[in-house]
Motif scaffolding. Structure first.
Motif, PDB file in Angstrom:
ATOM      1  N   LYS A  19      52.896  42.499  42.657  1.00  0.00           N
ATOM      2  CA  LYS A  19      52.010  42.334  44.035  1.00  0.00           C
ATOM      3  C   LYS A  19      52.401  40.772  44.474  1.00  0.00           C
ATOM      4  O   LYS A  19      52.656  39.783  43.548  1.00  0.00           O
ATOM      5  CB  LYS A  19      50.691  42.249  43.388  1.00  0.00           C
ATOM      6  N   TYR A  20      52.194  40.832  45.747  1.00  0.00           N
ATOM      7  CA  TYR A  20      52.279  39.660  46.433  1.00  0.00           C
ATOM      8  C   TYR A  20      50.770  39.212  46.401  1.00  0.00           C
ATOM      9  O   TYR A  20      49.860  40.137  47.357  1.00  0.00           O
ATOM     10  CB  TYR A  20      52.831  40.070  47.929  1.00  0.00           C
ATOM     11  N   TRP A  21      50.426  38.141  46.363  1.00  0.00           N
ATOM     12  CA  TRP A  21      49.030  37.489  46.264  1.00  0.00           C
ATOM     13  C   TRP A  21      48.935  36.104  46.257  1.00  0.00           C
ATOM     14  O   TRP A  21      49.069  35.466  45.197  1.00  0.00           O
ATOM     15  CB  TRP A  21      48.364  38.177  45.222  1.00  0.00           C
ATOM     16  N   THR A 211      43.689  38.827  53.501  1.00  0.00           N
ATOM     17  CA  THR A 211      44.125  37.509  53.813  1.00  0.00           C
ATOM     18  C   THR A 211      43.269  36.541  53.428  1.00  0.00           C
ATOM     19  O   THR A 211      43.276  35.291  52.815  1.00  0.00           O
ATOM     20  CB  THR A 211      43.982  37.578  55.432  1.00  0.00           C
ATOM     21  N   ALA A 212      41.775  36.883  53.317  1.00  0.00           N
ATOM     22  CA  ALA A 212      40.807  36.133  53.006  1.00  0.00           C
ATOM     23  C   ALA A 212      40.841  36.078  51.620  1.00  0.00           C
ATOM     24  O   ALA A 212      40.626  35.173  50.848  1.00  0.00           O
ATOM     25  CB  ALA A 212      39.337  36.496  53.353  1.00  0.00           C
ATOM     26  N   GLY A 213      40.869  37.127  50.714  1.00  0.00           N
ATOM     27  CA  GLY A 213      40.828  37.113  49.357  1.00  0.00           C
ATOM     28  C   GLY A 213      41.931  36.421  48.611  1.00  0.00           C
ATOM     29  O   GLY A 213      41.566  35.758  47.592  1.00  0.00           O
ATOM     30  N   MET A 214      43.044  36.408  49.198  1.00  0.00           N
ATOM     31  CA  MET A 214      44.334  35.872  48.242  1.00  0.00           C
ATOM     32  C   MET A 214      44.094  34.338  48.467  1.00  0.00           C
ATOM     33  O   MET A 214      44.406  33.587  47.456  1.00  0.00           O
ATOM     34  CB  MET A 214      45.375  36.282  48.598  1.00  0.00           C
ATOM     35  N   GLN A 215      43.646  34.097  49.471  1.00  0.00           N
ATOM     36  CA  GLN A 215      43.470  32.211  49.438  1.00  0.00           C
ATOM     37  C   GLN A 215      42.307  31.959  48.833  1.00  0.00           C
ATOM     38  O   GLN A 215      42.392  30.736  48.175  1.00  0.00           O
ATOM     39  CB  GLN A 215      43.221  31.929  50.911  1.00  0.00           C
ATOM     40  N   ARG A 216      41.272  32.820  48.589  1.00  0.00           N
ATOM     41  CA  ARG A 216      40.334  32.359  47.790  1.00  0.00           C
ATOM     42  C   ARG A 216      40.665  32.402  46.283  1.00  0.00           C
ATOM     43  O   ARG A 216      40.210  31.413  45.351  1.00  0.00           O
ATOM     44  CB  ARG A 216      39.054  33.340  47.878  1.00  0.00           C
ATOM     45  N   THR A 217      41.530  33.414  46.097  1.00  0.00           N
ATOM     46  CA  THR A 217      42.061  33.415  44.681  1.00  0.00           C
ATOM     47  C   THR A 217      43.007  32.221  44.338  1.00  0.00           C
ATOM     48  O   THR A 217      42.546  31.365  43.323  1.00  0.00           O
ATOM     49  CB  THR A 217      43.054  34.392  44.439  1.00  0.00           C
ATOM     50  N   PRO A 225      47.417  30.470  38.306  1.00  0.00           N
ATOM     51  CA  PRO A 225      48.460  29.712  37.996  1.00  0.00           C
ATOM     52  C   PRO A 225      49.413  30.247  36.657  1.00  0.00           C
ATOM     53  O   PRO A 225      50.587  30.331  36.682  1.00  0.00           O
ATOM     54  CB  PRO A 225      48.025  28.189  37.484  1.00  0.00           C
ATOM     55  N   GLN A 226      48.641  30.838  35.721  1.00  0.00           N
ATOM     56  CA  GLN A 226      49.267  31.657  34.644  1.00  0.00           C
ATOM     57  C   GLN A 226      50.098  32.780  35.144  1.00  0.00           C
ATOM     58  O   GLN A 226      51.248  33.234  34.721  1.00  0.00           O
ATOM     59  CB  GLN A 226      48.263  32.164  33.827  1.00  0.00           C
ATOM     60  N   ARG A 227      49.683  33.448  36.270  1.00  0.00           N
ATOM     61  CA  ARG A 227      50.130  34.680  36.937  1.00  0.00           C
ATOM     62  C   ARG A 227      51.589  34.239  37.320  1.00  0.00           C
ATOM     63  O   ARG A 227      52.789  35.122  37.234  1.00  0.00           O
ATOM     64  CB  ARG A 227      49.353  35.165  37.789  1.00  0.00           C
ATOM     65  N   LEU A 228      51.687  32.951  38.081  1.00  0.00           N
ATOM     66  CA  LEU A 228      53.013  32.460  38.855  1.00  0.00           C
ATOM     67  C   LEU A 228      54.071  32.362  37.607  1.00  0.00           C
ATOM     68  O   LEU A 228      55.114  32.551  38.012  1.00  0.00           O
ATOM     69  CB  LEU A 228      52.591  31.463  39.465  1.00  0.00           C
ATOM     70  N   THR A 229      53.751  32.171  36.425  1.00  0.00           N
ATOM     71  CA  THR A 229      54.784  32.100  35.349  1.00  0.00           C
ATOM     72  C   THR A 229      55.443  33.049  34.870  1.00  0.00           C
ATOM     73  O   THR A 229      56.420  33.184  34.382  1.00  0.00           O
ATOM     74  CB  THR A 229      54.119  31.183  34.110  1.00  0.00           C
ATOM     75  N   VAL A 264      43.033  38.520  38.524  1.00  0.00           N
ATOM     76  CA  VAL A 264      42.963  37.255  39.078  1.00  0.00           C
ATOM     77  C   VAL A 264      41.633  37.462  40.272  1.00  0.00           C
ATOM     78  O   VAL A 264      41.119  36.309  40.693  1.00  0.00           O
ATOM     79  CB  VAL A 264      44.247  36.737  39.663  1.00  0.00           C
ATOM     80  N   ALA A 265      41.892  38.722  40.924  1.00  0.00           N
ATOM     81  CA  ALA A 265      40.806  39.092  41.988  1.00  0.00           C
ATOM     82  C   ALA A 265      39.451  38.836  41.334  1.00  0.00           C
ATOM     83  O   ALA A 265      38.555  38.196  41.870  1.00  0.00           O
ATOM     84  CB  ALA A 265      41.149  40.406  42.342  1.00  0.00           C
ATOM     85  N   LEU A 266      39.047  39.280  40.147  1.00  0.00           N
ATOM     86  CA  LEU A 266      37.827  39.141  39.539  1.00  0.00           C
ATOM     87  C   LEU A 266      37.583  37.837  38.932  1.00  0.00           C
ATOM     88  O   LEU A 266      36.606  37.318  38.937  1.00  0.00           O
ATOM     89  CB  LEU A 266      37.899  40.166  38.048  1.00  0.00           C
ATOM     90  N   ASP A 267      38.598  37.020  38.718  1.00  0.00           N
ATOM     91  CA  ASP A 267      38.464  35.552  38.360  1.00  0.00           C
ATOM     92  C   ASP A 267      38.205  34.602  39.496  1.00  0.00           C
ATOM     93  O   ASP A 267      37.904  33.301  39.307  1.00  0.00           O
ATOM     94  CB  ASP A 267      39.691  35.336  37.391  1.00  0.00           C
ATOM     95  N   THR A 268      38.403  35.224  40.824  1.00  0.00           N
ATOM     96  CA  THR A 268      38.185  34.618  41.999  1.00  0.00           C
ATOM     97  C   THR A 268      36.606  34.018  42.070  1.00  0.00           C
ATOM     98  O   THR A 268      35.688  35.030  41.558  1.00  0.00           O
ATOM     99  CB  THR A 268      38.631  35.205  43.238  1.00  0.00           C
ATOM    100  N   ASP A 269      36.261  33.013  42.688  1.00  0.00           N
ATOM    101  CA  ASP A 269      35.059  32.569  42.898  1.00  0.00           C
ATOM    102  C   ASP A 269      34.525  32.657  44.343  1.00  0.00           C
ATOM    103  O   ASP A 269      35.215  31.859  45.184  1.00  0.00           O
ATOM    104  CB  ASP A 269      34.764  31.243  42.305  1.00  0.00           C
TER     105      ASP A 269
END
Length: 402
Positions: A19-21, A211-217, A225-229, A264-269
């Protein structure tokens, strides 16, 4: 009537396995990680766009699905249109004999044959069709890779819809985005056996846009950051799996990445909920189907993935699609099923479980919980369409309005 130029093209939907996020540049739409997708067959899912340049037009105008849409100055639509006009102007400047129409205003009419903004990647196919149509209108020699750099600025995942088959979007490192492009890693002919069953859980517009969701994440998720690794290894491994036609590895990586994206979407605030109870039940059914398959053969037989919405895409080799469809219908009854590959030879689909399946893994839902099932397969990239498929009439206005 004055002279005008026009072109009609269609572009496919793509559904990502990696996924792109998240963006590192929101204006140029430069991603925080690479992604990889499967291009789906346009015979079933596509965006079609007609573009027309005419000296009589007074402003650039866009109609989407029969409704006038705003082209905001400096916005994504305006950026893509101006970039394509710039390429035409460069061609005209380099060739004294080229007709000069890059400065003419354009009318653009686009139509999706599937729900817009419901997690079915409508912006991806839409912007890809827009850019490809304008490329044909302006008679540009640009390659799909070059066009992907422009489509990306409309909608990130649109760059992947400029190719058929299996497509990677490289995140790049350059500040100007010049190395953040899409490229095909395998064609649809390299692995034609990959099919997809799309479970349309909702065709409503999603509550939180991508668009809004990914920047909040990016800003709030400690897991992000763990996902990016882990993405680089997944990109390498799934690319190898595709080139080796290794569905077992392809399936395992696809499901893990979907799960992590929604984690990570669920971990977003505040948290972002793209899936619902029906989505989670589909996961349980596919997981149990794979448990039975792993016990019998040691290999997965299906892979679920969810984009930013509740709709499931189940990838599988063609030979498994009949029993997967029967399994899904067993839990999510359908009034009808469009059967383009004649899995059931014209007969109605009957729900059926495979031997050894634990039917208690999910509750059975009523008709309508999954609104429709779409059976499709891996397909090719954008297509030029004939004049008979033009969405604009002789007057340069849409043939049909909503």
């Amino acid at each position: 009537m004055s002279k005008f130029f026009h072109a009609t093209a269609s572009a496919p939907v793509n559904i990502a396995c990696i996924k792109y996020w998240g963006k590192r540049d929101t204006k140029l739409i430069l991603p925080t990680n690479a992604s990889l997708s499967v291009t789906l067959n346009q015979d079933h899912l596509r965006s079609t766009t007609t573009s027309r340049a005419d000296p009589s037009f007074t402003e650039d105008t866009l109609w989407l699905n029969g409704k006038l849409d705003e082209i905001k100055p400096g916005g994504r639509l305006a950026t893509c249109i101006s970039e394509m006009k710039r390429l035409r102007k460069e061609l005209e400047d380099a060739n004294p004999n080229a007709e000069k129409f890059s400065h003419w205003k354009v009318h653009i009419c686009s139509h999706n044959n599937f729900p817009t903004a419901a997690g079915l990647a409508s912006s991806a196919s839409g912007f890809a069709a827009l850019v490809y149509s304008l490329a044909k209108l302006y008679q540009l020699p640009a390659t799909p890779k070059e066009l992907s750099l422009i489509a990306r600025q409309g909608s990130g995942s649109a760059c992947r819809s400029l190719f058929g088959g299996f497509v990677a979007w490289r995140e790049g490192t350059a500040a100007d985005g010049s190395d953040s492009f899409a490229e095909q890693i395998a064609s649809e002919a390299d692995w034609p056996d990959i099919h997809a069953l799309i479970c349309v859980v909702s065709d409503d517009k999603k509550g939180t846009s991508s668009t809004a969701g990914m920047q909040r994440t990016v800003e709030t998720s400690a897991l992000f950051p763990q996902r990016l690794t882990v993405v680089p290894d997944r990109m390498r491994d799934i690319t190898d799996a595709i080139r080796n036609r290794d569905f077992d590895t392809f399936a395992a990586i696809t499901m893990k990445d979907s799960n992590q994206f929604h984690a990570v979407a669920l971990d977003t605030d505040p948290p972002i909920f793209y899936m619902n109870d029906v989505s989670r039940a589909i996961i349980s059914v596919v997981t149990e189907y794979n448990r039975v398959a792993l016990e019998k053969s040691g290999k997965h037989k299906a892979a679920y993935t969810f984009d930013a919405g509740p709709n499931a895409v189940i990838y599988a080799p063609r030979e498994n699609l009949k029993e997967i469809t029967e399994l899904i219908v067993s839990y999510f009854p359908q009034e009808s099923f469009n059967d383009p590959f004649q899995l059931f030879a014209g007969a109605a689909v009957q729900g059926r479980l495979v031997d050894g399946f634990n039917e208690g893994v999910a509750k059975r839902f009523t008709t309508g919980a999954v609104k429709t099932l779409i059976h499709t397969c891996v397909g090719n990239g954008p297509r030029v369409r004939g004049d008979e498929e033009s969405l604009l009439g002789n007057d340069g206005l849409p043939k049909a309005l909503a």
